[in-house]
Motif scaffolding. Structure first.
Motif, PDB file in Angstrom:
ATOM      1  N   GLY A 152       0.839  -1.186   0.000  1.00 50.57           N
ATOM      2  CA  GLY A 152       0.000   0.000   0.000  1.00 50.57           C
ATOM      3  C   GLY A 152       0.873   1.235   0.000  1.00 50.57           C
ATOM      4  O   GLY A 152       1.932   1.256   0.636  1.00 50.57           O
ATOM      5  N   ALA A 153       0.459   2.255  -0.735  1.00 47.77           N
ATOM      6  CA  ALA A 153       1.251   3.484  -0.800  1.00 47.77           C
ATOM      7  C   ALA A 153       0.351   4.693  -0.983  1.00 47.77           C
ATOM      8  O   ALA A 153      -0.735   4.605  -1.559  1.00 47.77           O
ATOM      9  CB  ALA A 153       2.263   3.414  -1.935  1.00 47.77           C
ATOM     10  N   LEU A 154       0.822   5.818  -0.491  1.00 48.90           N
ATOM     11  CA  LEU A 154       0.106   7.085  -0.594  1.00 48.90           C
ATOM     12  C   LEU A 154       1.055   8.095  -1.227  1.00 48.90           C
ATOM     13  O   LEU A 154       2.255   8.099  -0.936  1.00 48.90           O
ATOM     14  CB  LEU A 154      -0.306   7.553   0.806  1.00 48.90           C
ATOM     15  CG  LEU A 154      -1.528   8.453   0.976  1.00 48.90           C
ATOM     16  CD1 LEU A 154      -2.776   7.773   0.420  1.00 48.90           C
ATOM     17  CD2 LEU A 154      -1.721   8.797   2.439  1.00 48.90           C
ATOM     18  N   SER A 155       0.537   8.938  -2.097  1.00 47.54           N
ATOM     19  CA  SER A 155       1.391   9.937  -2.740  1.00 47.54           C
ATOM     20  C   SER A 155       0.561  11.109  -3.223  1.00 47.54           C
ATOM     21  O   SER A 155      -0.675  11.071  -3.192  1.00 47.54           O
ATOM     22  CB  SER A 155       2.136   9.320  -3.931  1.00 47.54           C
ATOM     23  OG  SER A 155       1.206   8.940  -4.946  1.00 47.54           O
ATOM     24  N   LEU A 156       1.248  12.159  -3.661  1.00 46.43           N
ATOM     25  CA  LEU A 156       0.616  13.270  -4.350  1.00 46.43           C
ATOM     26  C   LEU A 156       0.933  13.128  -5.842  1.00 46.43           C
ATOM     27  O   LEU A 156       1.784  12.323  -6.234  1.00 46.43           O
ATOM     28  CB  LEU A 156       1.154  14.602  -3.822  1.00 46.43           C
ATOM     29  CG  LEU A 156       0.973  14.884  -2.333  1.00 46.43           C
ATOM     30  CD1 LEU A 156       1.561  16.248  -1.979  1.00 46.43           C
ATOM     31  CD2 LEU A 156      -0.495  14.823  -1.936  1.00 46.43           C
ATOM     32  N   THR A 157       0.269  13.909  -6.656  1.00 44.97           N
ATOM     33  CA  THR A 157       0.455  13.824  -8.103  1.00 44.97           C
ATOM     34  C   THR A 157       1.922  13.879  -8.506  1.00 44.97           C
ATOM     35  O   THR A 157       2.363  13.132  -9.378  1.00 44.97           O
ATOM     36  CB  THR A 157      -0.292  14.975  -8.804  1.00 44.97           C
ATOM     37  OG1 THR A 157      -1.658  14.976  -8.383  1.00 44.97           O
ATOM     38  CG2 THR A 157      -0.246  14.828 -10.317  1.00 44.97           C
ATOM     39  N   MET A 158       2.693  14.758  -7.853  1.00 43.91           N
ATOM     40  CA  MET A 158       4.091  14.982  -8.246  1.00 43.91           C
ATOM     41  C   MET A 158       5.098  14.522  -7.197  1.00 43.91           C
ATOM     42  O   MET A 158       6.259  14.929  -7.221  1.00 43.91           O
ATOM     43  CB  MET A 158       4.306  16.482  -8.518  1.00 43.91           C
ATOM     44  CG  MET A 158       3.382  17.087  -9.549  1.00 43.91           C
ATOM     45  SD  MET A 158       3.702  16.506 -11.219  1.00 43.91           S
ATOM     46  CE  MET A 158       5.223  17.395 -11.559  1.00 43.91           C
ATOM     47  N   SER A 185       6.342   8.103  -3.299  1.00 49.94           N
ATOM     48  CA  SER A 185       5.327   7.376  -2.537  1.00 49.94           C
ATOM     49  C   SER A 185       5.727   7.159  -1.089  1.00 49.94           C
ATOM     50  O   SER A 185       6.911   7.015  -0.771  1.00 49.94           O
ATOM     51  CB  SER A 185       5.069   6.012  -3.188  1.00 49.94           C
ATOM     52  OG  SER A 185       4.537   6.165  -4.475  1.00 49.94           O
ATOM     53  N   ILE A 186       4.721   7.125  -0.228  1.00 51.73           N
ATOM     54  CA  ILE A 186       4.887   6.776   1.176  1.00 51.73           C
ATOM     55  C   ILE A 186       4.352   5.362   1.349  1.00 51.73           C
ATOM     56  O   ILE A 186       3.178   5.098   1.078  1.00 51.73           O
ATOM     57  CB  ILE A 186       4.073   7.734   2.074  1.00 51.73           C
ATOM     58  CG1 ILE A 186       4.515   9.186   1.874  1.00 51.73           C
ATOM     59  CG2 ILE A 186       4.192   7.330   3.536  1.00 51.73           C
ATOM     60  CD1 ILE A 186       3.564  10.200   2.491  1.00 51.73           C
ATOM     61  N   THR A 187       5.205   4.444   1.771  1.00 54.24           N
ATOM     62  CA  THR A 187       4.779   3.056   1.954  1.00 54.24           C
ATOM     63  C   THR A 187       3.968   2.912   3.237  1.00 54.24           C
ATOM     64  O   THR A 187       4.403   3.337   4.310  1.00 54.24           O
ATOM     65  CB  THR A 187       5.997   2.111   2.007  1.00 54.24           C
ATOM     66  OG1 THR A 187       6.745   2.251   0.796  1.00 54.24           O
ATOM     67  CG2 THR A 187       5.552   0.663   2.151  1.00 54.24           C
ATOM     68  N   LEU A 188       2.793   2.319   3.119  1.00 55.60           N
ATOM     69  CA  LEU A 188       1.888   2.192   4.258  1.00 55.60           C
ATOM     70  C   LEU A 188       1.993   0.824   4.920  1.00 55.60           C
ATOM     71  O   LEU A 188       2.344  -0.181   4.278  1.00 55.60           O
ATOM     72  CB  LEU A 188       0.444   2.411   3.792  1.00 55.60           C
ATOM     73  CG  LEU A 188       0.113   3.796   3.215  1.00 55.60           C
ATOM     74  CD1 LEU A 188      -1.296   3.805   2.636  1.00 55.60           C
ATOM     75  CD2 LEU A 188       0.267   4.879   4.278  1.00 55.60           C
ATOM     76  N   ASN A 189       1.658   0.770   6.204  1.00 53.36           N
ATOM     77  CA  ASN A 189       1.644  -0.474   6.966  1.00 53.36           C
ATOM     78  C   ASN A 189       0.421  -1.288   6.542  1.00 53.36           C
ATOM     79  O   ASN A 189      -0.715  -0.924   6.845  1.00 53.36           O
ATOM     80  CB  ASN A 189       1.581  -0.152   8.466  1.00 53.36           C
ATOM     81  CG  ASN A 189       1.657  -1.393   9.324  1.00 53.36           C
ATOM     82  OD1 ASN A 189       1.007  -2.377   9.069  1.00 53.36           O
ATOM     83  ND2 ASN A 189       2.452  -1.318  10.376  1.00 53.36           N
ATOM     84  N   THR A 190       0.646  -2.389   5.825  1.00 56.49           N
ATOM     85  CA  THR A 190      -0.465  -3.166   5.272  1.00 56.49           C
ATOM     86  C   THR A 190      -1.283  -3.873   6.361  1.00 56.49           C
ATOM     87  O   THR A 190      -2.485  -4.090   6.196  1.00 56.49           O
ATOM     88  CB  THR A 190       0.039  -4.185   4.254  1.00 56.49           C
ATOM     89  OG1 THR A 190       1.070  -4.992   4.842  1.00 56.49           O
ATOM     90  CG2 THR A 190       0.564  -3.495   3.011  1.00 56.49           C
ATOM     91  N   SER A 191      -0.650  -4.228   7.475  1.00 56.73           N
ATOM     92  CA  SER A 191      -1.391  -4.873   8.561  1.00 56.73           C
ATOM     93  C   SER A 191      -2.437  -3.921   9.118  1.00 56.73           C
ATOM     94  O   SER A 191      -3.583  -4.316   9.396  1.00 56.73           O
ATOM     95  CB  SER A 191      -0.434  -5.313   9.670  1.00 56.73           C
ATOM     96  OG  SER A 191       0.441  -6.311   9.218  1.00 56.73           O
ATOM     97  N   GLU A 192      -2.060  -2.645   9.254  1.00 53.54           N
ATOM     98  CA  GLU A 192      -3.007  -1.642   9.737  1.00 53.54           C
ATOM     99  C   GLU A 192      -4.141  -1.455   8.722  1.00 53.54           C
ATOM    100  O   GLU A 192      -5.307  -1.333   9.095  1.00 53.54           O
ATOM    101  CB  GLU A 192      -2.301  -0.300   9.964  1.00 53.54           C
ATOM    102  CG  GLU A 192      -3.240   0.781  10.524  1.00 53.54           C
ATOM    103  CD  GLU A 192      -2.577   2.134  10.678  1.00 53.54           C
ATOM    104  OE1 GLU A 192      -3.252   3.077  11.144  1.00 53.54           O
ATOM    105  OE2 GLU A 192      -1.373   2.271  10.328  1.00 53.54           O
ATOM    106  N   LEU A 193      -3.788  -1.462   7.439  1.00 56.59           N
ATOM    107  CA  LEU A 193      -4.813  -1.289   6.401  1.00 56.59           C
ATOM    108  C   LEU A 193      -5.823  -2.426   6.436  1.00 56.59           C
ATOM    109  O   LEU A 193      -7.034  -2.219   6.306  1.00 56.59           O
ATOM    110  CB  LEU A 193      -4.155  -1.224   5.005  1.00 56.59           C
ATOM    111  CG  LEU A 193      -3.232  -0.033   4.736  1.00 56.59           C
ATOM    112  CD1 LEU A 193      -2.702  -0.095   3.315  1.00 56.59           C
ATOM    113  CD2 LEU A 193      -3.941   1.293   4.985  1.00 56.59           C
ATOM    114  N   MET A 194      -5.333  -3.647   6.620  1.00 52.49           N
ATOM    115  CA  MET A 194      -6.230  -4.810   6.618  1.00 52.49           C
ATOM    116  C   MET A 194      -7.110  -4.857   7.869  1.00 52.49           C
ATOM    117  O   MET A 194      -8.137  -5.521   7.874  1.00 52.49           O
ATOM    118  CB  MET A 194      -5.437  -6.112   6.473  1.00 52.49           C
ATOM    119  CG  MET A 194      -4.889  -6.307   5.059  1.00 52.49           C
ATOM    120  SD  MET A 194      -4.131  -7.938   4.799  1.00 52.49           S
ATOM    121  CE  MET A 194      -2.705  -7.834   5.881  1.00 52.49           C
ATOM    122  N   ASP A 195      -6.696  -4.131   8.899  1.00 52.51           N
ATOM    123  CA  ASP A 195      -7.491  -4.083  10.130  1.00 52.51           C
ATOM    124  C   ASP A 195      -8.635  -3.077  10.046  1.00 52.51           C
ATOM    125  O   ASP A 195      -9.485  -3.001  10.937  1.00 52.51           O
ATOM    126  CB  ASP A 195      -6.600  -3.724  11.340  1.00 52.51           C
ATOM    127  CG  ASP A 195      -5.752  -4.903  11.787  1.00 52.51           C
ATOM    128  OD1 ASP A 195      -6.113  -6.055  11.451  1.00 52.51           O
ATOM    129  OD2 ASP A 195      -4.738  -4.671  12.487  1.00 52.51           O
TER     130      ASP A 195
END
Length: 234
Positions: free
Chosen positions: A213-219, A222-232
């Motif tokens: 999982g990753a979060l970013s802006l158009t330009m 990316s910021i890599t996200l904690n997938t365990s937290e996302l699945m929770d």
């Protein structure tokens, strides 16, 4: 010969720790520091799912209405007749029609971002499926764009509905707001989106569901996200 990154790009890369997986809250704080463009950049989420879209039961597709909208002005076209056409116009649809709209599309006029249709008009829409399909504009019951409740569908589309569909490699991308949004609003939109993805998990999917999982802006990088937290997020 590799091109040297610009000073702006170098500064952005320093703002993100590429060796770290960020919690949602940490990502929110970092995201605001990545703004560099002169325009209001889109906040983008990218997920990789442990599914095989070649199997029909693992084709993740649907829609979700983000509580704080997307920050984007959406132009909505509705295929409907008579009373339903009137409902669509009253709800704020930008383009409403039936066979006349088909002819317009055949002529190359596509001045809308989302297409909604009543079920009885889907046969007519088949005439332009080869035009709308590749653009991701064909209405589909799974995204709530084939419905008799056209007023609600128009309101959802205008109010922040995001459609999602997994690609051949299990990836899903979506814009979930603008960098000008508050951290709280971006966070709420992200959580709402990920919850919809978790809810769509097929029973046949085995192992870790969200692998990246990753979060970013158009330009931005990316910021890599904690997938365990996302699945929770349920």
């Amino acid at each position: 010969m590799a091109t040297k990154p610009s000073k702006r790009r170098e500064a952005l890369l320093k703002a993100v720790d590429t060796t770290k997986t960020y919690s949602v809250d940490e990502a929110m704080g970092t995201l605001k520091n990545l703004k560099s463009a002169k325009f209001d950049e889109t906040v983008e989420v990218a997920l990789n799912l442990n599914v095989d879209p070649r199997h029909a039961d693992q084709m993740i597709r649907g829609s979700v209405v983000l509580p704080n909208g997307t920050g984007k002005t959406v132009r909505v076209a509705v295929f409907a007749k008579d009373a339903k056409a009137d409902e669509a116009k009253a709800a704020g649809a930008d383009v409403v029609g039936s066979t006349d709209l088909i002819e317009s599309i055949k002529a190359g006029v596509i001045n809308f971002d989302i297409v909604i249709s009543t079920p009885d008009m889907m046969g007519v829409l088949g005439q332009v499926a080869r035009i709308l399909g590749p653009k991701g504009l064909m209405p589909n019951p799974k995204t709530g764009t084939v419905t008799m409740d056209v007023a609600k569908a128009v309101e959802n589309a205008k109010g922040g509905q995001v459609n999602f569909r997994v690609d051949k490699k299990g990836n899903i991308h979506a814009g979930i707001g603008k960098v000008s949004f508050s951290e709280a609003d971006i966070r709420e939109n992200l959580v709402t989106f990920v919850r919809a993805i978790n809810k769509a998990k097929p029973a046949s999917a085995k192992g870790k569901y969200i692998t990246n999982g990753a979060l970013s802006l158009t330009m931005s990088p990316s910021i890599t996200l904690n997938t365990s937290e996302l699945m929770d997020l349920r």
